[in-house]
Design an enzyme around this catalytic site. Structure first.
Site, PDB file in Angstrom:
ATOM      1  N   ASP A 479       0.857  -1.287   0.017  1.00  0.00           N
ATOM      2  CA  ASP A 479      -0.077  -0.098  -0.143  1.00  0.00           C
ATOM      3  C   ASP A 479       0.806   1.379   0.081  1.00  0.00           C
ATOM      4  O   ASP A 479       0.668   2.111  -0.688  1.00  0.00           O
ATOM      5  CB  ASP A 479      -0.927   0.046   1.227  1.00  0.00           C
ATOM      6  CG  ASP A 479      -0.169  -0.034   2.405  1.00  0.00           C
ATOM      7  OD1 ASP A 479      -0.611   0.851   3.515  1.00  0.00           O
ATOM      8  OD2 ASP A 479       0.863  -0.721   2.443  1.00  0.00           O
ATOM      9  N   ARG A 483       5.981   3.927   5.873  1.00  0.00           N
ATOM     10  CA  ARG A 483       5.447   4.177   7.477  1.00  0.00           C
ATOM     11  C   ARG A 483       5.410   2.507   7.977  1.00  0.00           C
ATOM     12  O   ARG A 483       5.722   1.528   7.104  1.00  0.00           O
ATOM     13  CB  ARG A 483       4.037   4.856   7.770  1.00  0.00           C
ATOM     14  CG  ARG A 483       2.754   3.950   7.022  1.00  0.00           C
ATOM     15  CD  ARG A 483       1.636   4.854   6.917  1.00  0.00           C
ATOM     16  NE  ARG A 483       0.527   4.028   6.245  1.00  0.00           N
ATOM     17  CZ  ARG A 483      -0.469   4.750   5.780  1.00  0.00           C
ATOM     18  NH1 ARG A 483      -0.543   6.151   5.666  1.00  0.00           N
ATOM     19  NH2 ARG A 483      -1.432   3.927   5.138  1.00  0.00           N
ATOM     20  N   ASP A 484       4.966   2.495   9.180  1.00  0.00           N
ATOM     21  CA  ASP A 484       4.836   1.151   9.847  1.00  0.00           C
ATOM     22  C   ASP A 484       3.572   0.360   9.128  1.00  0.00           C
ATOM     23  O   ASP A 484       2.810  -0.287  10.110  1.00  0.00           O
ATOM     24  CB  ASP A 484       4.929   1.205  11.414  1.00  0.00           C
ATOM     25  CG  ASP A 484       3.681   1.985  11.626  1.00  0.00           C
ATOM     26  OD1 ASP A 484       3.120   2.054  12.958  1.00  0.00           O
ATOM     27  OD2 ASP A 484       3.002   2.565  10.721  1.00  0.00           O
ATOM     28  N   GLU A 485       3.572   0.110   7.892  1.00  0.00           N
ATOM     29  CA  GLU A 485       2.786  -0.516   7.230  1.00  0.00           C
ATOM     30  C   GLU A 485       3.512  -1.280   6.074  1.00  0.00           C
ATOM     31  O   GLU A 485       3.993  -2.480   6.374  1.00  0.00           O
ATOM     32  CB  GLU A 485       1.624   0.342   6.757  1.00  0.00           C
ATOM     33  CG  GLU A 485       0.254  -0.522   6.402  1.00  0.00           C
ATOM     34  CD  GLU A 485      -0.954   0.489   6.540  1.00  0.00           C
ATOM     35  OE1 GLU A 485      -2.002  -0.084   6.503  1.00  0.00           O
ATOM     36  OE2 GLU A 485      -0.795   1.552   7.033  1.00  0.00           O
ATOM     37  N   ASP A 492      -6.021  -2.128  -2.515  1.00  0.00           N
ATOM     38  CA  ASP A 492      -4.992  -1.405  -3.507  1.00  0.00           C
ATOM     39  C   ASP A 492      -4.871  -1.981  -4.827  1.00  0.00           C
ATOM     40  O   ASP A 492      -4.738  -1.643  -5.686  1.00  0.00           O
ATOM     41  CB  ASP A 492      -3.951  -0.914  -2.678  1.00  0.00           C
ATOM     42  CG  ASP A 492      -4.640  -0.192  -1.482  1.00  0.00           C
ATOM     43  OD1 ASP A 492      -4.005   0.864  -0.888  1.00  0.00           O
ATOM     44  OD2 ASP A 492      -5.269  -0.788  -0.480  1.00  0.00           O
ATOM     45  N   TRP A 545     -11.732  -5.612  -1.334  1.00  0.00           N
ATOM     46  CA  TRP A 545     -10.427  -6.217  -1.035  1.00  0.00           C
ATOM     47  C   TRP A 545     -10.319  -7.544  -1.260  1.00  0.00           C
ATOM     48  O   TRP A 545      -9.468  -8.007  -2.079  1.00  0.00           O
ATOM     49  CB  TRP A 545     -10.081  -5.845   0.531  1.00  0.00           C
ATOM     50  CG  TRP A 545      -9.819  -4.421   0.693  1.00  0.00           C
ATOM     51  CD1 TRP A 545      -8.426  -4.177   1.173  1.00  0.00           C
ATOM     52  CD2 TRP A 545     -10.381  -3.174   0.452  1.00  0.00           C
ATOM     53  NE1 TRP A 545      -8.382  -2.698   1.226  1.00  0.00           N
ATOM     54  CE2 TRP A 545      -9.458  -2.067   0.881  1.00  0.00           C
ATOM     55  CE3 TRP A 545     -11.453  -2.808   0.238  1.00  0.00           C
ATOM     56  CZ2 TRP A 545      -9.770  -0.679   0.897  1.00  0.00           C
ATOM     57  CZ3 TRP A 545     -11.898  -1.332   0.031  1.00  0.00           C
ATOM     58  CH2 TRP A 545     -11.119  -0.323   0.447  1.00  0.00           C
ATOM     59  N   GLU A 757      -1.971   8.944  -0.908  1.00  0.00           N
ATOM     60  CA  GLU A 757      -3.214   8.033  -0.190  1.00  0.00           C
ATOM     61  C   GLU A 757      -4.304   9.197  -0.348  1.00  0.00           C
ATOM     62  O   GLU A 757      -5.412   8.277  -0.499  1.00  0.00           O
ATOM     63  CB  GLU A 757      -2.727   7.783   1.138  1.00  0.00           C
ATOM     64  CG  GLU A 757      -3.747   6.998   1.753  1.00  0.00           C
ATOM     65  CD  GLU A 757      -3.242   6.296   3.214  1.00  0.00           C
ATOM     66  OE1 GLU A 757      -3.666   5.499   3.664  1.00  0.00           O
ATOM     67  OE2 GLU A 757      -2.056   7.168   3.643  1.00  0.00           O
ATOM     68  N   HIS A 778       1.153   6.147  -2.239  1.00  0.00           N
ATOM     69  CA  HIS A 778       0.153   4.896  -2.457  1.00  0.00           C
ATOM     70  C   HIS A 778      -0.617   4.956  -3.726  1.00  0.00           C
ATOM     71  O   HIS A 778      -1.036   5.867  -4.361  1.00  0.00           O
ATOM     72  CB  HIS A 778      -1.001   5.704  -1.390  1.00  0.00           C
ATOM     73  CG  HIS A 778      -1.320   4.747  -0.395  1.00  0.00           C
ATOM     74  ND1 HIS A 778      -0.536   4.772   0.886  1.00  0.00           N
ATOM     75  CD2 HIS A 778      -2.410   4.030  -0.065  1.00  0.00           C
ATOM     76  CE1 HIS A 778      -1.056   3.949   1.868  1.00  0.00           C
ATOM     77  NE2 HIS A 778      -2.202   3.299   1.354  1.00  0.00           N
TER      78      HIS A 778
HETATM   79  C1  BGC Z   1      -3.935   1.007   3.808  1.00  0.00           C
HETATM   80  C2  BGC Z   1      -4.436   1.000   2.712  1.00  0.00           C
HETATM   81  C3  BGC Z   1      -5.739   0.033   2.834  1.00  0.00           C
HETATM   82  C4  BGC Z   1      -6.695   0.542   3.900  1.00  0.00           C
HETATM   83  C5  BGC Z   1      -7.709  -0.412   4.200  1.00  0.00           C
HETATM   84  C6  BGC Z   1      -4.977   1.509   4.970  1.00  0.00           C
HETATM   85  O1  BGC Z   1      -4.153   1.313   6.297  1.00  0.00           O
HETATM   86  O2  BGC Z   1      -2.861   2.035   3.819  1.00  0.00           O
HETATM   87  O3  BGC Z   1      -3.665   0.857   1.687  1.00  0.00           O
HETATM   88  O4  BGC Z   1      -6.592  -0.162   1.690  1.00  0.00           O
HETATM   89  O5  BGC Z   1      -5.988   0.427   5.108  1.00  0.00           O
HETATM   90  O6  BGC Z   1      -8.322   0.082   5.199  1.00  0.00           O
END
Ligand code: BGC
Length: 905
Positions: A479, A483-485, A492, A545, A757, A778
């Site tokens: 995504d 960051r911490d993701e 996405d 999703w 994003e 994003h």
């Molecule tokens: C992500 C997104 C994702 C979304 C879903 C976010 O934290 O960055 O890419 O689709 O959460 O809720």
């Protein structure tokens, strides 16, 4: 004299005979001369190059051999096969053996019966096709520091080579990330290997040819391991050690000597281990490197490892080990600093001018023990200060401790950053731009598409889309990268997947990731939010999703004609339908958690309800129908007759339930948002008779927002496509060219170099959106790229000739554009559509590769006004007119280059 004339004439004759038909670009599993393929039935493809028009392949002949002379054909000899297939021809020769070199060649016949010359010879090697081929053992360091965020352990093994080596291939994987060297030479040019997959069931190994590094006499293999995705922090709440607590190594070096004998050097208890200079290396938090702790020459035989410890052997199963079948992460572009800034806060900052993903390599000269710290940021704040709040818990920093002997060069090993700016602290001496360079890292996908038009802002948008893809296609489609993701969010990925297939060859990239999706899918059929799944079993099953399970396989099939991905994913696709069915009542899927139209337009302090809130269960019902429709299409391709019937009747019921529940008798939807109408129209939820009105409601809604979109992650990908389909291309162009928020060009105007994003990541007053979720890289909203290629420039594949075997060229002029050009490198060759308008004339130049045909839609008042290369099309033998549709004259052409011109209405 007589002899040489005869020789010259015979060469001339051969040349003329075969001159115009060549077979080139041989690939196996979509790769040129791949090493270590894990499949027993690889797919062979080639291209035909010719200077003639209207060339179609009518037959092919393939020879595969284990000797360097493919004509021996000891593995496979097809003879002449009557077929026009030149992409994904499945190997059907004798059973392939492990670690074996196969040489092959191909020739074809064209539609005049002429044969080509044999292609150049090509080859591939097989990997370890059976788990039992692994003789090596898993080894771990057993060092006290071997824990998450701990020191990266070193492993080494020395061995003697007494004879001439013909080939040396290293088969290697790890728990955690590995970097290997043989006799001081780095193995390969891939990074963050073995990559990220659903390790429990699918752990990739890679194969490297290290023949040139192995020498007679003493040799050494050295490997350092990092936490990586295996045990590093992933997601939030201190989520770590997800796949295991100990990093480990499995490696096997296969030597084939000139005398034909073989020897295998394997990881086992004879290896030694120690700590090294990489004190900490984490995907989110960066790397601490202490150069004072370097063990110079440790990957060379002369090194004395007397004080190193013996490793620990850990006998774990090798059933989950699979060959690597997707492009590895490699280095690509190098960015030099464009500016060195001192911020109002006095911070020393370097601007690289592009929001990118990778790391910085720098040179430094200073005292032993000096520490240089580097921080990474995507943006500077309103005042011009360094801004990292949106990185959340990800530290994303480097700490390099100098050893203090002259100029030192450093770059990280087991981490990556999403950044445009770096802040430097503790750098001895002046900062000089020459000492810093940013290096991009992403999956080594072949670039395939370019789009350009007469509007510079739209060209920047295309640039931002491509850089968003580069930055987030890092072995998995993430995504965001900063960051911490940085997780494989399915929503996405599905939203962007069609656009992704234009910009780069993502066939193998997605094929691999989809296998992880199927691997992490729950027995209930629910599909996790992120793949590989690191958020737990409950985190799944959201409409839009989870539908990545059906949408992406189908988009890959459309773009590449890749039936195998449909075969691979078919059970997973049906399982997802099963989950929705089991959670439906009277064919209405209105249960469970859904993200909905994520990040839809929502004005601040919205007192009069202008937020574009679309009912989540209504959205779910549309994706329920769409996924069933894709399973029906897939069943048709795979010849699953019963399933076609079964799912067709289910689809009918699901749409009926939708109509009853969400559509008023007058054709209004219960949520009258743009996304509601876009999904209803794009997925054919409404009966034919209601569609025009629904499209009008959509356009009225857009007008009511002063020609602004209000769509989120789920409506945005289809918005312009639906407007064009229903004759509102002009409105689509208005939305494309809108420069104020919310729009695609607003971030461009605000200086974006990637896709944001949020529509307003930086607000019109230059303050930031909430830092808790505000990435500037994003790709989801970059899904507009698809419309630029398919509708503005007009390159698409026909459904009856997927993978661009039958091309559709249908440009839509508008937006005041004077030209638009798109090129797409397909598996058959380059397709081009370049149009320009001058003096009311529409000019279209196209290229159609050999072994394909094209339907060309020319915007024209009548076919009489159309010429090709200056001649009226009516006189052309090659160009057939096949109809008119909505202001387009439809022509059928074969391969070749064409220059059309027509009078616009
Ligand atoms: C992500 C997104 C994702 C979304 C879903 C976010 O934290 O960055 O890419 O689709 O959460 O809720």
């Amino acid at each position: 004299m007589k002899k040489s004339i005869l020789l010259f004439l015979s060469i001339l004759l051969i040349q003329t005979c075969f001159a115009q038909l060549k077979v080139t670009d041989l690939t196996v599993e979509n790769q040129i001369t791949p090493l270590g393929l894990g499949t027993r039935q690889p797919r062979l493809s080639w291209m035909i190059t010719t200077d003639k028009k209207n060339v179609l392949q009518t037959a092919y002949e393939i020879q595969v051999s284990t000797t360097k002379d493919p004509s021996k054909g000891d593995a496979w000899k097809t003879g002449k096969i009557m077929s026009d297939q030149s992409v994904y021809v499945t190997y059907q020769g004798s059973e392939l053996k492990s670690s074996t070199h196969y040489f092959w060649r191909v020739r074809v016949w064209d539609n005049t019966g002429k044969a080509s010359a044999w292609s150049e010879r090509s080859w591939w090697t097989t990997g370890l096709l059976n788990p039992s081929d692994w003789k090596a053992q898993w080894i771990e360091s057993g060092l006290p520091s071997d824990s998450v965020l701990g020191v990266c352990p070193l492993f080494r093994k020395s061995f003697e080579v007494k004879k001439v080596v013909n080939s040396a291939r290293l088969y290697i994987t790890s728990h955690g990330l590995y970097e290997a060297s043989v006799n001081g030479q780095r193995v390969g040019d891939a990074y963050l290997t073995p990559g990220w997959t659903s390790y429990k069931t699918r752990l990739q190994y890679q194969v490297y040819d290290v023949t040139s590094s192995v020498k007679q006499g003493g040799n050494t293999i050295g490997v350092v391991l990092g936490d990586g995705w295996y045990r590093g922090h992933l997601a939030w709440e201190d989520n770590k050690n997800i796949y295991g607590k100990k990093v480990g190594l499995l490696a096997q070096l296969q030597l084939v000597y000139a005398d034909g004998t073989k020897e295998t050097i394997v990881t086992n208890g004879d290896w030694k281990t120690s700590t090294g200079p990489i004190i900490l290396s984490s995907i989110y938090h960066g790397e601490n490197y202490d150069a004072q702790l370097e063990k110079t020459g440790w990957t060379n035989s002369a090194f004395n490892d007397a004080d190193w410890k013996p490793v620990k052997v850990n006998e774990v199963s090798k059933e989950n080990i699979i060959a690597s079948d997707s492009p590895l992460i490699t280095k690509h572009e190098i960015f030099k600093p464009i500016k060195i800034i001192t911020t109002p806060k006095g911070e020393k900052v370097i601007d690289f001018g592009q929001n990118l993903v990778g790391w910085v390599q720098f040179k430094v000269k200073g005292k032993k023990g000096d520490v240089v710290a580097i921080h990474h940021a995507e943006v500077l704040d309103k005042e011009g200060n360094f801004y990292t709040t949106n990185l959340r818990a990800a530290k994303a920093e480097i700490h390099y401790t100098l050893k203090g002997d002259g100029e030192e060069t450093y770059e990280p090993h087991f981490t990556f950053f999403g950044f445009r700016y770096i802040k430097i602290e503790g750098y001895p001496g002046e900062l000089s731009a020459d000492n810093f360079k940013a290096i991009t890292l992403y999956s080594n996908m072949k670039p395939t598409g370019t789009f350009e038009c007469s509007n510079t802002l739209v060209n920047q948008l295309q640039h931002n889309i491509q850089w968003g893809q580069r930055g987030n296609f890092l072995d998995v489609p993430t995504d965001c990268p900063q960051r911490d993701e940085r997780l494989g969010w399915t929503g996405d990925a599905q939203a962007f997947s069609r656009t992704a297939t234009f910009n780069f060859d993502v066939s193998n990239f997605f094929e691999k990731w989809l296998k992880d999706l199927a691997a992490d899918q729950l027995s209930s059929g629910s599909v996790p939010f992120v793949i590989p799944n690191v958020l737990g079993e409950k985190a799944g099953g959201s409409a839009g999703w989870a539908d990545a399970a059906t949408i992406i396989p189908w988009n890959v099939y459309l773009a590449y004609g890749d039936k195998k991905t449909l075969e691979n994913q078919y059970a997973s696709m049906k399982a997802w339908i099963g989950f929705m069915q089991n959670n439906s009542t009277n064919d209405l899927w209105n249960k469970g958690f859904h993200f909905g139209d994520w990040l839809f337009y929502r004005p601040f302090d919205d007192n009069d309800g202008r937020s574009a809130v679309t009912d989540k269960y209504m959205i779910a019902q549309t994706f329920f129908a769409h996924s069933i429709d894709l399973v029906i299409k897939t069943a048709t391709v795979l010849g699953e007759k019963d399933d076609i019937e079964k799912y067709s009747s289910l689809l009918k019921k699901v749409k009926e339930a939708y109509l009853k529940e969400y559509v008023t008798p007058n054709g209004r939807l219960i949520s009258s948002t743009q996304t509601a109408y876009v999904l209803a129209l794009n997925f054919d939820m409404l009966p034919e008779g209601m569609r025009k009105q629904a499209a009008d409601y959509l356009v009225q809604n857009i007008k009511s927002y002063d020609n602004h979109l209000t769509t989120g992650f789920l409506g945005t990908p289809y918005l312009c496509e639906v407007l064009t389909r229903f004759g509102y291309t002009d409105v689509a162009y208005q939305l494309l060219l809108q420069e104020s928020y919310p729009s695609w060009l607003y971030p461009v105007k605000m200086g974006a170099t990637t896709i944001w994003e949020r529509w307003d990541g930086i607000k019109p007053d230059s303050t930031f959106q909430t830092p808790g979720m505000n990435s500037f890289n994003h790709y989801a909203y970059g899904a507009i790229g698809d419309w630029l290629y398919r509708d503005v420039a007009g390159i698409d594949t026909e459904k009856d000739g997927v993978g661009y075997k039958h091309i559709r060229i249908q440009p839509h002029v508008g937006g005041g554009f004077s030209f638009a050009n798109a090129d797409l490198q397909t598996f058959y060759g380059k397709v081009s559509s370049h149009w320009k308008i001058d003096n009311g004339n529409f000019n279209l130049a196209i290229d159609v590769p050999a072994n394909t045909v094209a339907s060309v839609y020319i915007p024209a008042s009548s076919s009489g006004s159309i010429s090709e290369s200056g001649k009226p099309i009516s006189v052309s033998k090659e160009i057939k007119q096949s109809g008119e549709d909505n202001g387009f004259v439809i022509l059928q052409v074969g391969s070749g280059h064409y220059e059309f011109s027509s009078k616009l209405k």
